[in-house]
Write an enzyme that holds these catalytic residues in place. Structure first.
Site, short mmCIF file in Angstrom:
data_model
loop_
_atom_site.label_atom_id
_atom_site.label_comp_id
_atom_site.label_asym_id
_atom_site.label_seq_id
_atom_site.Cartn_x
_atom_site.Cartn_y
_atom_site.Cartn_z
N ILE A 108 25.60 47.01 47.40
CA ILE A 108 26.31 46.62 46.17
C ILE A 108 26.18 45.13 45.92
O ILE A 108 25.94 44.69 44.79
CB ILE A 108 27.78 47.05 46.23
CG1 ILE A 108 27.87 48.58 46.26
CG2 ILE A 108 28.57 46.47 45.06
CD1 ILE A 108 29.26 49.12 46.54
N LYS B 89 39.10 43.65 45.94
CA LYS B 89 40.24 44.46 46.39
C LYS B 89 41.17 43.55 47.19
O LYS B 89 40.77 42.48 47.61
CB LYS B 89 39.75 45.61 47.25
CG LYS B 89 38.84 46.54 46.49
CD LYS B 89 38.32 47.63 47.39
CE LYS B 89 37.35 48.51 46.62
NZ LYS B 89 36.72 49.50 47.45
#
Length: 112
Positions: free
Chosen positions: A14, A92
């Site tokens: 990612i 996050k």
């Protein structure tokens, strides 16, 4: 104005497909270093280190780090970067659970 000096911690799929190209393609940012325990061929990741703590010590001009690691290790990396005086970018929360923040002594800064 000089570009902000950024380091990327974690060079997984990612990060390589999304984070690095976006950061590298923006004129306000310069990727100066990265940390990843594996050997990764990534042309736009700056100087490569195997350990984020080594990178933070060796690169005092880094202004901010983008932490792109699995959740289980993200909290300690964020705390290490904050202790080194760096801005931290996370997708996050730093720990797997909010209670882990309190146990580590981490406290959010006041807005503004």
């Amino acid at each position: 104005m000089s570009p902000h000096r950024i380091a990327v911690i974690g060079l997984g799929a990612i990060s390589l497909r999304s984070h690095l190209p976006v950061i590298a393609g923006h004129p306000a940012f310069e990727i100066v270093a990265s940390a990843e325990p594996r050997t990764v061929a990534a042309p736009a990741c700056g100087r490569q280190y195997r350990d984020h703590r080594e990178m933070l010590a060796a690169e005092p001009t880094i202004e901010a780090v983008a932490i792109c690691t699995p959740p289980g290790v993200r909290g300690q990396i964020a705390l290490d970067a904050i202790a080194a005086g760096k801005h931290v970018m996370l997708e996050k929360p730093p720990p797997p659970r909010p209670a882990s923040c309190a146990a580590s002594g981490w406290r959010p800064s006041a807005p503004g």
